[in-house]
Motif scaffolding. Sequence first.
Motif, PDB file in Angstrom:
ATOM      1  N   ARG A  18      13.954 -70.515  -1.771  1.00  0.00           N
ATOM      2  CA  ARG A  18      13.363 -70.250  -0.477  1.00  0.00           C
ATOM      3  C   ARG A  18      12.168 -71.162  -0.250  1.00  0.00           C
ATOM      4  O   ARG A  18      11.363 -71.399  -1.125  1.00  0.00           O
ATOM      5  N   GLY A  19      12.048 -71.697   0.969  1.00  0.00           N
ATOM      6  CA  GLY A  19      10.900 -72.518   1.322  1.00  0.00           C
ATOM      7  C   GLY A  19      10.864 -73.860   0.612  1.00  0.00           C
ATOM      8  O   GLY A  19       9.809 -74.463   0.484  1.00  0.00           O
ATOM      9  N   GLY A  20      12.015 -74.354   0.151  1.00  0.00           N
ATOM     10  CA  GLY A  20      12.059 -75.635  -0.524  1.00  0.00           C
ATOM     11  C   GLY A  20      11.643 -75.601  -1.972  1.00  0.00           C
ATOM     12  O   GLY A  20      11.583 -76.648  -2.627  1.00  0.00           O
ATOM     13  N   LEU A  21      11.351 -74.421  -2.522  1.00  0.00           N
ATOM     14  CA  LEU A  21      10.986 -74.305  -3.929  1.00  0.00           C
ATOM     15  C   LEU A  21      12.229 -74.432  -4.803  1.00  0.00           C
ATOM     16  O   LEU A  21      13.335 -74.097  -4.371  1.00  0.00           O
ATOM     17  N   PRO A  22      12.085 -74.894  -6.037  1.00  0.00           N
ATOM     18  CA  PRO A  22      13.243 -74.926  -6.936  1.00  0.00           C
ATOM     19  C   PRO A  22      13.668 -73.516  -7.331  1.00  0.00           C
ATOM     20  O   PRO A  22      12.909 -72.555  -7.175  1.00  0.00           O
ATOM     21  N   ASP A  23      14.884 -73.403  -7.815  1.00  0.00           N
ATOM     22  CA  ASP A  23      15.382 -72.106  -8.266  1.00  0.00           C
ATOM     23  C   ASP A  23      14.536 -71.648  -9.449  1.00  0.00           C
ATOM     24  O   ASP A  23      14.526 -72.299 -10.500  1.00  0.00           O
ATOM     25  N   PRO A  24      13.813 -70.541  -9.329  1.00  0.00           N
ATOM     26  CA  PRO A  24      12.889 -70.148 -10.405  1.00  0.00           C
ATOM     27  C   PRO A  24      13.577 -69.803 -11.710  1.00  0.00           C
ATOM     28  O   PRO A  24      12.972 -69.914 -12.773  1.00  0.00           O
TER      29      PRO A  24
END
Length: 347
Positions: A18-24
Amino acid sequence: MPDQASPAPVSTAIPPHRGGLPDPRHFDPVIFPGAEAGEVWPPTHFNFHAPWMHEAGLGFERDASGGIAVVRSFAHLRLLVDIETAHQLFDLAPGSRDFRLLRLIPAALRCVERIIPGDPMPGPLLDEEEEVPEEHHLYAATTAMVERLAGQAGEEGQALAEAMRRVPPGPGMFEAAVARCITRFGFPMATVAPLARRLQRLANAHARVLATAAAQPDYAAMEKVVLRTRQPLGADRGWVGGGLLTRAMDGLLPQISRPRRASTAILAAAEEAMRRPLPLEAPTRLILEQDGYRDRLLDISVFWRRLSAAWMTVDPDTTDRREIEALARNTLRRLSLTSLYRAPDEP
């Protein structure tokens, strides 16, 4: 025969979150210090190996001051224990499996009220989806909304707020309040029931924010461990990488509070939004805003929950320096995700 087209290459890139963050869950995986190769950690249960950890009546709770209370059954004795030295009380060797399991107790107590050896590990520590908000979160969210209704809503909203003050708290309080408005105040169901449904959605949205905020990792405890870990590194002359690790830890200290400060600011913005003068008869925008705050808190929590729990298993004097270096790298990479910590009013 014509040449067959070559198959398209398979992408191995990690999809954005979400929001361009990498997959945590695939971003720089965290290895707990002391974990053996192939060992799944955290385990599914608090299954300590030491027999004295299974004595009848032994349990762990949060004390009123926020510390860990070790509860014994005899004479109603309660011992307040610093979790960083609790292994000495229970004779657990630093770095052992039971030591690492004991250090998960603070993180677990952010999700449940009490831990007894043998209990299942709370779902959030196993990266499971969060459950429905508990009743006290829903009650807190509803209380905030009732206060707003009483001062800003129209006649129907004020009657509904008055009715909600007189029904027992819980998931069924909206239905009970609607019934009271109809039977005691004479409002038609066609007017009150749709308003109650919209407000219930809003209360549920804010309750999810409160529940996600309450389940945030213990950032303050992580900061304390990072500070305590830095102190003996300068005197450790027996490891060739000591200078690099010391500089890495020095770089961590000024910014390690970033996730705590960001989550605190997001929760404050969510609570402030519930107090702003907006028409609660049409709360769709406010519901979406609360959902956005909850998503922000959930993103921070997912990125930091496993790492903060791993830091808690560090014993500054005995943990392998290479494992501390790996945690420092994990931490610096997460701190570099600037969009994760943007101010609540930023897009």
